[in-house]
Design a protein around this motif. Structure first.
Motif, PDB file in Angstrom:
ATOM      1  N   SER A   1     107.031  42.954  -0.726  1.00  0.00           N
ATOM      2  CA  SER A   1     107.112  41.973  -0.160  1.00  0.00           C
ATOM      3  C   SER A   1     106.528  41.171  -1.493  1.00  0.00           C
ATOM      4  O   SER A   1     105.835  41.592  -2.011  1.00  0.00           O
ATOM      5  CB  SER A   1     107.081  41.291   1.067  1.00  0.00           C
ATOM      6  N   LEU A   2     106.483  39.660  -1.596  1.00  0.00           N
ATOM      7  CA  LEU A   2     106.158  39.098  -3.045  1.00  0.00           C
ATOM      8  C   LEU A   2     104.205  39.423  -2.909  1.00  0.00           C
ATOM      9  O   LEU A   2     103.526  40.027  -1.094  1.00  0.00           O
ATOM     10  CB  LEU A   2     105.836  37.952  -2.317  1.00  0.00           C
ATOM     11  N   ARG A   3     103.305  39.867  -3.271  1.00  0.00           N
ATOM     12  CA  ARG A   3     102.373  39.468  -3.955  1.00  0.00           C
ATOM     13  C   ARG A   3     101.254  38.411  -4.411  1.00  0.00           C
ATOM     14  O   ARG A   3     102.010  37.962  -5.202  1.00  0.00           O
ATOM     15  CB  ARG A   3     101.386  40.905  -4.588  1.00  0.00           C
ATOM     16  N   VAL A   4     100.091  38.605  -4.138  1.00  0.00           N
ATOM     17  CA  VAL A   4      99.257  37.085  -4.689  1.00  0.00           C
ATOM     18  C   VAL A   4      99.360  37.367  -6.096  1.00  0.00           C
ATOM     19  O   VAL A   4      99.003  38.530  -7.137  1.00  0.00           O
ATOM     20  CB  VAL A   4      97.644  36.889  -4.247  1.00  0.00           C
ATOM     21  N   GLY A   5      99.968  36.066  -7.056  1.00  0.00           N
ATOM     22  CA  GLY A   5      99.877  36.384  -8.378  1.00  0.00           C
ATOM     23  C   GLY A   5     101.104  36.349  -8.880  1.00  0.00           C
ATOM     24  O   GLY A   5     101.529  35.811 -10.006  1.00  0.00           O
ATOM     25  N   GLN A   6     102.047  36.515  -7.726  1.00  0.00           N
ATOM     26  CA  GLN A   6     103.939  36.600  -8.193  1.00  0.00           C
ATOM     27  C   GLN A   6     104.231  35.717  -8.898  1.00  0.00           C
ATOM     28  O   GLN A   6     103.668  35.198  -6.915  1.00  0.00           O
ATOM     29  CB  GLN A   6     104.163  37.648  -7.880  1.00  0.00           C
ATOM     30  N   GLN A   7     105.577  35.116  -8.941  1.00  0.00           N
ATOM     31  CA  GLN A   7     106.137  34.311  -9.348  1.00  0.00           C
ATOM     32  C   GLN A   7     107.440  34.196  -7.653  1.00  0.00           C
ATOM     33  O   GLN A   7     107.355  35.088  -7.444  1.00  0.00           O
ATOM     34  CB  GLN A   7     107.449  34.413 -10.050  1.00  0.00           C
ATOM     35  N   VAL A   8     107.038  32.930  -6.740  1.00  0.00           N
ATOM     36  CA  VAL A   8     108.432  32.978  -5.770  1.00  0.00           C
ATOM     37  C   VAL A   8     109.576  32.502  -5.999  1.00  0.00           C
ATOM     38  O   VAL A   8     109.418  31.202  -6.548  1.00  0.00           O
ATOM     39  CB  VAL A   8     107.460  31.844  -4.868  1.00  0.00           C
ATOM     40  N   PRO A   9     110.323  33.270  -5.723  1.00  0.00           N
ATOM     41  CA  PRO A   9     111.820  32.951  -5.826  1.00  0.00           C
ATOM     42  C   PRO A   9     111.882  31.459  -5.524  1.00  0.00           C
ATOM     43  O   PRO A   9     111.599  31.220  -4.183  1.00  0.00           O
ATOM     44  CB  PRO A   9     112.219  34.011  -5.161  1.00  0.00           C
ATOM     45  N   ASP A  10     112.434  31.063  -6.271  1.00  0.00           N
ATOM     46  CA  ASP A  10     113.139  29.871  -5.451  1.00  0.00           C
ATOM     47  C   ASP A  10     113.510  29.942  -3.968  1.00  0.00           C
ATOM     48  O   ASP A  10     114.788  30.671  -4.135  1.00  0.00           O
ATOM     49  CB  ASP A  10     114.140  29.396  -6.515  1.00  0.00           C
ATOM     50  N   PHE A  11     113.701  28.346  -2.982  1.00  0.00           N
ATOM     51  CA  PHE A  11     114.442  29.125  -1.527  1.00  0.00           C
ATOM     52  C   PHE A  11     114.596  28.241  -1.584  1.00  0.00           C
ATOM     53  O   PHE A  11     113.769  27.233  -1.731  1.00  0.00           O
ATOM     54  CB  PHE A  11     114.114  29.791  -1.156  1.00  0.00           C
TER      55      PHE A  11
END
Lengths: 57, 132
Positions: A8-18
């Motif tokens: 899963s995503l980690r803090v600091g990473q870009q969130v993919p558009d959804f």
């Protein structure tokens, strides 16, 4: 059992558009949430996950 | 404050409507109630519990550039505290505005003590910097 945390995503990473379908209590109508729209409108977002409607805390 | 709160569960938008209209605690809610029926978003954010097939109580702050800035996950049986969430949001807003400052753990609101230009001179001297 798969470890969901590792993929899963980690803090600091870009969130993919959804996009997600929504119910909008202020309008009494259905709507849509779009991360791309939030970025376009320069808005912060707080996502608040919970197990299920009709639960307690 | 330029923020939108979106609650997310695997319920459909129809169930969200029914719950919001039925539960008096939710009579005045202003936030959007989103439907993540397949649990894809819960998986992406690492809060999907395969054992029970539901999302844990995870809260995520995303900045206007689409970057994940904060994450907090509680197990099913403990509620989240809105004051702490707002503290973290305000701290993120503040440091986004003032990138040469950092918010210490006791920081609550604008005007509280921050650390300015943390660097070599501050190593081992945080106590003095906080008092100064």
């Amino acid at each position: 059992m798969p470890d969901t945390a590792t993929a899963s995503l980690r803090v600091g990473q870009q969130v993919p558009d959804f996009e997600l379908e929504t119910y909008e209590p202020t309008k009494g109508d259905f709507g849509k949430f779009s991360l791309a729209e939030q970025k376009k409108n320069k808005r912060w977002t707080i996502l608040f996950f919970y197990p299920a409607d009709f639960t307690f805390v | 404050m330029g923020v939108d709160i979106v609650t997310v569960s695997r319920d459909t938008k129809f169930v969200h409507l029914a719950w919001q209209q039925d539960e008096k605690e939710l009579a005045n809610v202003k936030y959007s109630m989103a439907s993540d029926v397949k649990g894809d978003q819960a998986r992406l954010f690492g809060v999907y519990d395969d054992g029970i097939g539901l999302a844990l109580r995870g809260t995520f702050l995303i900045n206007p550039e689409g970057r994940l800035m904060n994450a907090e996950v509680n197990f099913l049986n403990v509620g989240r505290n809105i004051d702490e969430l707002m503290r973290k949001f305000k701290a993120n807003l503040y440091v986004a505005k003032k990138p040469n400052e950092v918010c210490p753990s006791k920081w609550k609101d604008e005007g509280d003590k921050t650390l300015v230009n943390p660097g070599a001179k501050m190593v081992g001297k945080v106590h003095e910097a906080l008092k100064g």
